[in-house]
Design a protein around this motif. Structure first.
Motif, PDB file in Angstrom:
ATOM      1  N   LEU A  35       8.869  -7.915 -15.001  1.00  0.00           N
ATOM      2  CA  LEU A  35       9.139  -6.793 -14.115  1.00  0.00           C
ATOM      3  C   LEU A  35       8.714  -5.474 -14.761  1.00  0.00           C
ATOM      4  O   LEU A  35       8.962  -5.244 -15.939  1.00  0.00           O
ATOM      5  CB  LEU A  35      10.631  -6.743 -13.787  1.00  0.00           C
ATOM      6  N   GLY A  36       8.084  -4.617 -13.952  1.00  0.00           N
ATOM      7  CA  GLY A  36       7.689  -3.308 -14.465  1.00  0.00           C
ATOM      8  C   GLY A  36       7.182  -2.418 -13.349  1.00  0.00           C
ATOM      9  O   GLY A  36       7.280  -2.750 -12.161  1.00  0.00           O
ATOM     10  N   GLU A  37       6.647  -1.262 -13.754  1.00  0.00           N
ATOM     11  CA  GLU A  37       6.106  -0.331 -12.763  1.00  0.00           C
ATOM     12  C   GLU A  37       4.718  -0.779 -12.321  1.00  0.00           C
ATOM     13  O   GLU A  37       3.892  -1.196 -13.137  1.00  0.00           O
ATOM     14  CB  GLU A  37       6.020   1.084 -13.340  1.00  0.00           C
ATOM     15  N   ILE A  38       4.446  -0.675 -11.032  1.00  0.00           N
ATOM     16  CA  ILE A  38       3.139  -1.042 -10.487  1.00  0.00           C
ATOM     17  C   ILE A  38       2.158   0.103 -10.739  1.00  0.00           C
ATOM     18  O   ILE A  38       2.396   1.245 -10.353  1.00  0.00           O
ATOM     19  CB  ILE A  38       3.244  -1.336  -8.982  1.00  0.00           C
ATOM     20  N   PHE A  39       1.042  -0.221 -11.392  1.00  0.00           N
ATOM     21  CA  PHE A  39      -0.022   0.731 -11.695  1.00  0.00           C
ATOM     22  C   PHE A  39      -1.266   0.314 -10.926  1.00  0.00           C
ATOM     23  O   PHE A  39      -1.623  -0.869 -10.891  1.00  0.00           O
ATOM     24  CB  PHE A  39      -0.310   0.749 -13.192  1.00  0.00           C
ATOM     25  N   VAL A  40      -1.927   1.284 -10.276  1.00  0.00           N
ATOM     26  CA  VAL A  40      -3.093   1.004  -9.439  1.00  0.00           C
ATOM     27  C   VAL A  40      -4.262   1.853  -9.902  1.00  0.00           C
ATOM     28  O   VAL A  40      -4.096   3.042 -10.225  1.00  0.00           O
ATOM     29  CB  VAL A  40      -2.798   1.308  -7.950  1.00  0.00           C
ATOM     30  N   TYR A  74       0.217   5.903 -11.076  1.00  0.00           N
ATOM     31  CA  TYR A  74       1.488   5.305 -11.478  1.00  0.00           C
ATOM     32  C   TYR A  74       2.406   5.404 -10.253  1.00  0.00           C
ATOM     33  O   TYR A  74       2.862   6.496  -9.909  1.00  0.00           O
ATOM     34  CB  TYR A  74       2.072   6.044 -12.674  1.00  0.00           C
ATOM     35  N   THR A  75       2.670   4.295  -9.598  1.00  0.00           N
ATOM     36  CA  THR A  75       3.238   4.321  -8.246  1.00  0.00           C
ATOM     37  C   THR A  75       4.719   4.680  -8.189  1.00  0.00           C
ATOM     38  O   THR A  75       5.199   5.139  -7.150  1.00  0.00           O
ATOM     39  CB  THR A  75       3.059   2.968  -7.553  1.00  0.00           C
ATOM     40  N   GLY A  76       5.470   4.425  -9.259  1.00  0.00           N
ATOM     41  CA  GLY A  76       6.918   4.585  -9.186  1.00  0.00           C
ATOM     42  C   GLY A  76       7.611   3.426  -8.508  1.00  0.00           C
ATOM     43  O   GLY A  76       8.829   3.427  -8.333  1.00  0.00           O
ATOM     44  N   ASP A  77       6.850   2.390  -8.117  1.00  0.00           N
ATOM     45  CA  ASP A  77       7.410   1.180  -7.527  1.00  0.00           C
ATOM     46  C   ASP A  77       7.499   0.090  -8.589  1.00  0.00           C
ATOM     47  O   ASP A  77       6.672   0.027  -9.505  1.00  0.00           O
ATOM     48  CB  ASP A  77       6.536   0.678  -6.368  1.00  0.00           C
ATOM     49  N   ALA A  78       8.501  -0.753  -8.458  1.00  0.00           N
ATOM     50  CA  ALA A  78       8.703  -1.852  -9.405  1.00  0.00           C
ATOM     51  C   ALA A  78       8.272  -3.169  -8.787  1.00  0.00           C
ATOM     52  O   ALA A  78       8.468  -3.409  -7.592  1.00  0.00           O
ATOM     53  CB  ALA A  78      10.166  -1.931  -9.829  1.00  0.00           C
ATOM     54  N   GLY A  79       7.683  -4.033  -9.606  1.00  0.00           N
ATOM     55  CA  GLY A  79       7.270  -5.342  -9.115  1.00  0.00           C
ATOM     56  C   GLY A  79       6.790  -6.216 -10.253  1.00  0.00           C
ATOM     57  O   GLY A  79       6.932  -5.868 -11.435  1.00  0.00           O
ATOM     58  N   ILE A 118       9.503  -5.260  -5.754  1.00  0.00           N
ATOM     59  CA  ILE A 118      10.967  -5.301  -5.778  1.00  0.00           C
ATOM     60  C   ILE A 118      11.569  -4.076  -5.093  1.00  0.00           C
ATOM     61  O   ILE A 118      12.443  -4.181  -4.227  1.00  0.00           O
ATOM     62  CB  ILE A 118      11.489  -5.377  -7.230  1.00  0.00           C
ATOM     63  N   GLY A 119      11.129  -2.894  -5.468  1.00  0.00           N
ATOM     64  CA  GLY A 119      11.702  -1.676  -4.900  1.00  0.00           C
ATOM     65  C   GLY A 119      11.227  -0.458  -5.665  1.00  0.00           C
ATOM     66  O   GLY A 119      10.374  -0.550  -6.559  1.00  0.00           O
ATOM     67  N   ARG A 120      11.796   0.675  -5.342  1.00  0.00           N
ATOM     68  CA  ARG A 120      11.387   1.927  -5.957  1.00  0.00           C
ATOM     69  C   ARG A 120      12.272   2.232  -7.157  1.00  0.00           C
ATOM     70  O   ARG A 120      13.495   2.168  -7.070  1.00  0.00           O
ATOM     71  CB  ARG A 120      11.459   3.063  -4.940  1.00  0.00           C
ATOM     72  N   LEU A 121      11.623   2.565  -8.246  1.00  0.00           N
ATOM     73  CA  LEU A 121      12.376   2.854  -9.462  1.00  0.00           C
ATOM     74  C   LEU A 121      13.306   4.046  -9.270  1.00  0.00           C
ATOM     75  O   LEU A 121      14.419   4.063  -9.792  1.00  0.00           O
ATOM     76  CB  LEU A 121      11.407   3.126 -10.620  1.00  0.00           C
ATOM     77  N   GLY A 124       0.840  -1.187   0.000  1.00  0.00           N
ATOM     78  CA  GLY A 124       0.000   0.000   0.000  1.00  0.00           C
ATOM     79  C   GLY A 124       0.874   1.236   0.000  1.00  0.00           C
ATOM     80  O   GLY A 124       2.098   1.164   0.134  1.00  0.00           O
ATOM     81  N   LEU A 125       0.247   2.375  -0.127  1.00  0.00           N
ATOM     82  CA  LEU A 125       0.966   3.643  -0.120  1.00  0.00           C
ATOM     83  C   LEU A 125      -0.042   4.754   0.111  1.00  0.00           C
ATOM     84  O   LEU A 125      -1.258   4.578  -0.081  1.00  0.00           O
ATOM     85  CB  LEU A 125       1.763   3.859  -1.400  1.00  0.00           C
ATOM     86  N   ALA A 126       0.466   5.917   0.564  1.00  0.00           N
ATOM     87  CA  ALA A 126      -0.425   7.020   0.910  1.00  0.00           C
ATOM     88  C   ALA A 126      -1.297   7.422  -0.270  1.00  0.00           C
ATOM     89  O   ALA A 126      -2.475   7.757  -0.109  1.00  0.00           O
ATOM     90  CB  ALA A 126       0.394   8.213   1.408  1.00  0.00           C
ATOM     91  N   GLU A 127      -0.722   7.397  -1.485  1.00  0.00           N
ATOM     92  CA  GLU A 127      -1.487   7.810  -2.663  1.00  0.00           C
ATOM     93  C   GLU A 127      -2.646   6.855  -2.964  1.00  0.00           C
ATOM     94  O   GLU A 127      -3.547   7.210  -3.724  1.00  0.00           O
ATOM     95  CB  GLU A 127      -0.565   7.915  -3.878  1.00  0.00           C
ATOM     96  N   GLY A 128      -2.621   5.674  -2.405  1.00  0.00           N
ATOM     97  CA  GLY A 128      -3.735   4.743  -2.536  1.00  0.00           C
ATOM     98  C   GLY A 128      -4.667   4.807  -1.341  1.00  0.00           C
ATOM     99  O   GLY A 128      -5.492   3.913  -1.167  1.00  0.00           O
ATOM    100  N   THR A 129      -4.538   5.828  -0.512  1.00  0.00           N
ATOM    101  CA  THR A 129      -5.146   6.018   0.813  1.00  0.00           C
ATOM    102  C   THR A 129      -4.451   5.116   1.812  1.00  0.00           C
ATOM    103  O   THR A 129      -4.009   5.556   2.852  1.00  0.00           O
ATOM    104  CB  THR A 129      -6.664   5.803   0.820  1.00  0.00           C
ATOM    105  N   LEU A 130      -4.314   3.841   1.522  1.00  0.00           N
ATOM    106  CA  LEU A 130      -3.434   2.929   2.252  1.00  0.00           C
ATOM    107  C   LEU A 130      -3.340   1.617   1.490  1.00  0.00           C
ATOM    108  O   LEU A 130      -2.525   1.480   0.600  1.00  0.00           O
ATOM    109  CB  LEU A 130      -3.914   2.700   3.697  1.00  0.00           C
ATOM    110  N   ALA A 131      -4.203   0.666   1.802  1.00  0.00           N
ATOM    111  CA  ALA A 131      -4.028  -0.705   1.323  1.00  0.00           C
ATOM    112  C   ALA A 131      -4.414  -0.856  -0.147  1.00  0.00           C
ATOM    113  O   ALA A 131      -5.413  -0.309  -0.603  1.00  0.00           O
ATOM    114  CB  ALA A 131      -4.862  -1.658   2.180  1.00  0.00           C
ATOM    115  N   VAL A 132      -3.599  -1.636  -0.878  1.00  0.00           N
ATOM    116  CA  VAL A 132      -3.863  -1.941  -2.282  1.00  0.00           C
ATOM    117  C   VAL A 132      -3.985  -3.447  -2.490  1.00  0.00           C
ATOM    118  O   VAL A 132      -4.913  -3.925  -3.137  1.00  0.00           O
ATOM    119  CB  VAL A 132      -2.748  -1.374  -3.190  1.00  0.00           C
TER     120      VAL A 132
END
Length: 559
Positions: free
Chosen positions: A399-404, A430-435, A445-448, A319-327
């Motif tokens: 592998l790529g960028e996680i989109f929510v 577009y989260t900027g996180d890779a997975g 995996i981590g942050r791009l 999760g992340l703040a931009e998703g409010t929390l849980a994804v």
């Protein structure tokens, strides 16, 4: 702003109109004792707070910074603002940041965006908040938590903006995020369906100025009126065995914390602390907010296993703040899956070499950096895709960028730039996180932005850091890995606040195993307190890298 009460407002504020006489919330006091209020008592205090805030001049639509420690005053002032149609913006406490300059920067950031007419500060923080606000200008009135003895007369209004949530700053400067009532209600429904809290919630210690602490640690349970308990982060740090014992003595069902929390338990809790305790009621233990270390989770499950804990209670999540929390999140009662990705090649848009799959257990995990922990499938109403560098959706295992996408994705940032609008808006993120996805489950995996390309491959600092910690060469508490490009050449830097001594060669060897060239690896030993931290105690990697490029990181004289 709409004044019409909706189902979303009911999800968030309905407990104020139909509070329970039986269930309630406990608050840890400074002397170590607990104070319990039923939800009816808490609702009366909350509406009294709303009436007093309205008397002080707070109006519907106002955004009000809140600088109050976790406790009864926090709950009543937060919901008192929402009850009168105002919006709380929870700021870190002064002690959460290392220096006055950092705290003043936080105040400047929020004041520049909302120009608040009022701020609520606990009396112990009134002077420092007032002094900094006065320096910035704008005429903000700093008031203490207050109550009126006429809750039935509190004005009620229904605002559209639930929280102005500041991000932690680990990706750069903290950003002011607009989380609507609809966003928050949607995420609370997702969390409720996923975790299914019944009767008892959690004993939460997470900082309430962070999305994981506010939404996952407090609002999810409180708005459902389950039996819940609240302590402050420093109380957890001082008495981790005492915090854990609350679970062993009372049938709390949920736990939610980042990897740091599990590490703290393993560092401080011994078998004699657990004698006579029963953890069989603990059925939903959420791990998230940072890279999940499977070795730490396995050790945690092994520690509590003899006392009734089932490893199936572990629920890694993303999760992340931009998703409010849980994804996403591993389902309740499901064993978390691990996959071993062969080799060190990490190229966006290319299929990973997944060589082995297993389930998390209490057995030790060798080479934890090489194992990826499933963060589960998307929660109800969320959609997750993996995109390549051109933004094209990718099949499973790539592998790529996680989109929510979904109703809980936040409205956007205050003062958003065109780039912000392209990455967040209209329920898309577009989260900027890779997975990657595998069998419908997400692996992060981590942050791009924290990775560096070497020979066409993405090298993620989280992989390197996890391997360094697992090898015993560095302590995660005192070392951080950053990466970037220097004069056209990629470089990986380990910044440590403790001299490495005879472990220096080991550290360089680990880095070189990822970079393939000793010339790309560097270790810098700095004085204690140099590594900048976010309000949630994560390293601010971007700020650290920029300080390195600017020549502002000074080598310790005793290194």
């Amino acid at each position: 702003m709409s004044q019409r009460k909706t189902a979303d407002h009911e999800r968030l504020l309905g407990w104020l109109d139909a509070p329970s006489d039986e269930r309630g919330m406990r608050f840890r006091l400074d002397d170590g004792s607990w104070q319990r209020l039923t939800y009816r008592e808490l609702a009366r205090r909350t509406l009294g707070a709303g009436a007093a805030l309205a008397d002080a001049g707070v109006r519907p639509g106002d955004v009000v910074p809140l600088v109050v420690p976790g406790g009864e005053d926090f709950v009543t002032q937060f919901f008192g603002l929402l009850a009168i149609g105002a919006t709380p913006s929870v700021l870190p406490l002064p002690l959460a940041l290392r220096a006055g300059e950092g705290y003043q920067s936080q105040l400047k950031a929020i004041t520049a965006r909302i120009h608040p007419r009022h701020a609520i500060a606990d009396p112990r923080y009134h002077d420092i908040v007032g002094e900094n606000v006065a320096r910035i200008g704008g005429g903000t009135e700093v008031i203490a938590p207050r109550y009126a003895d006429r809750p039935d007369e509190a004005p009620r209004a229904w605002g559209d903006l639930a929280v102005l949530q500041f991000t932690s700053g680990s990706r750069g400067s903290p950003r002011a995020l607009r989380v609507s009532v609809a966003n928050l209600a949607a995420n609370l429904r997702m969390i409720g369906s996923w975790m299914d809290p019944v009767g008892h919630g959690a004993v939460t210690w997470l900082p309430l100025y962070h999305d994981m602490g506010l939404v996952g640690g407090l609002l999810g349970a409180l708005t459902l009126q389950v039996e819940h308990a609240l302590m402050r982060p420093e109380q957890f740090v001082r008495d981790t065995p005492g915090w854990l014992a609350e679970y062993g003595r009372t049938p709390y069902t949920s736990m939610c914390m980042p990897n740091f929390g599990f590490e703290r338990v393993l560092a401080t809790v011994r078998p004699h602390h657990l004698e006579g305790l029963d953890f069989s009621a603990l059925t939903a233990v959420v791990s998230g907010a940072e890279r999940i270390d499977p070795a730490v989770l396995a050790r945690f499950a092994a520690l509590l296993g003899p006392y009734g804990f089932d490893v199936r209670a572990l629920m890694p999540a993303y999760g992340l703040a931009e998703g409010t929390l849980a994804v996403t999140g591993v389902g309740k009662g499901d064993l978390p899956r691990l996959v071993r990705v062969g080799g060190l090649e990490r190229r966006l848009g290319e299929k990973l070499d997944v060589r082995e799959s297993t389930e998390l257990s209490t057995e030790p995990v060798a080479e934890p950096w090489n194992w990826q922990v499933s963060c589960g499938p998307p929660l109800e109403s969320a959609r997750v895709e993996i995109l390549d560098e051109e933004g094209a959706p990718q099949p499973e295992g790539v592998l790529g960028e996680i989109f929510v996408q979904g109703p809980s994705v936040a409205e956007g940032y205050a003062d958003a730039t065109p780039e912000d609008l392209a990455r967040l808006g209209g329920g898309k993120l577009y989260t900027g996180d890779a997975g990657f996805l595998l069998d419908g489950e997400l692996y992060v995996i981590g942050r791009l932005g924290d990775s560096v390309k070497i020979n066409g491959q993405n090298v993620f600092v989280e992989d390197i850091e996890l391997e360094l910690v697992a090898s015993g060469a560095v302590s995660k508490r005192y070392a951080t890995v950053v990466a970037g490009v220097v004069r056209g050449e990629p470089r990986v830097l380990v910044v440590t606040e403790r001299p490495l001594g005879d472990r220096l060669d080991d550290v360089l060897s680990v880095i070189t195993s990822f970079t393939g060239d000793e010339g790309r690896a560097q270790v810098l030993t700095v004085k204690r307190g140099t590594i900048p931290l976010t309000s949630s105690r994560k390293p601010r990697r971007r700020s650290l890298w920029l300080a390195y490029l600017a020549g502002e990181l000074k080598e310790r004289s005793d290194s």
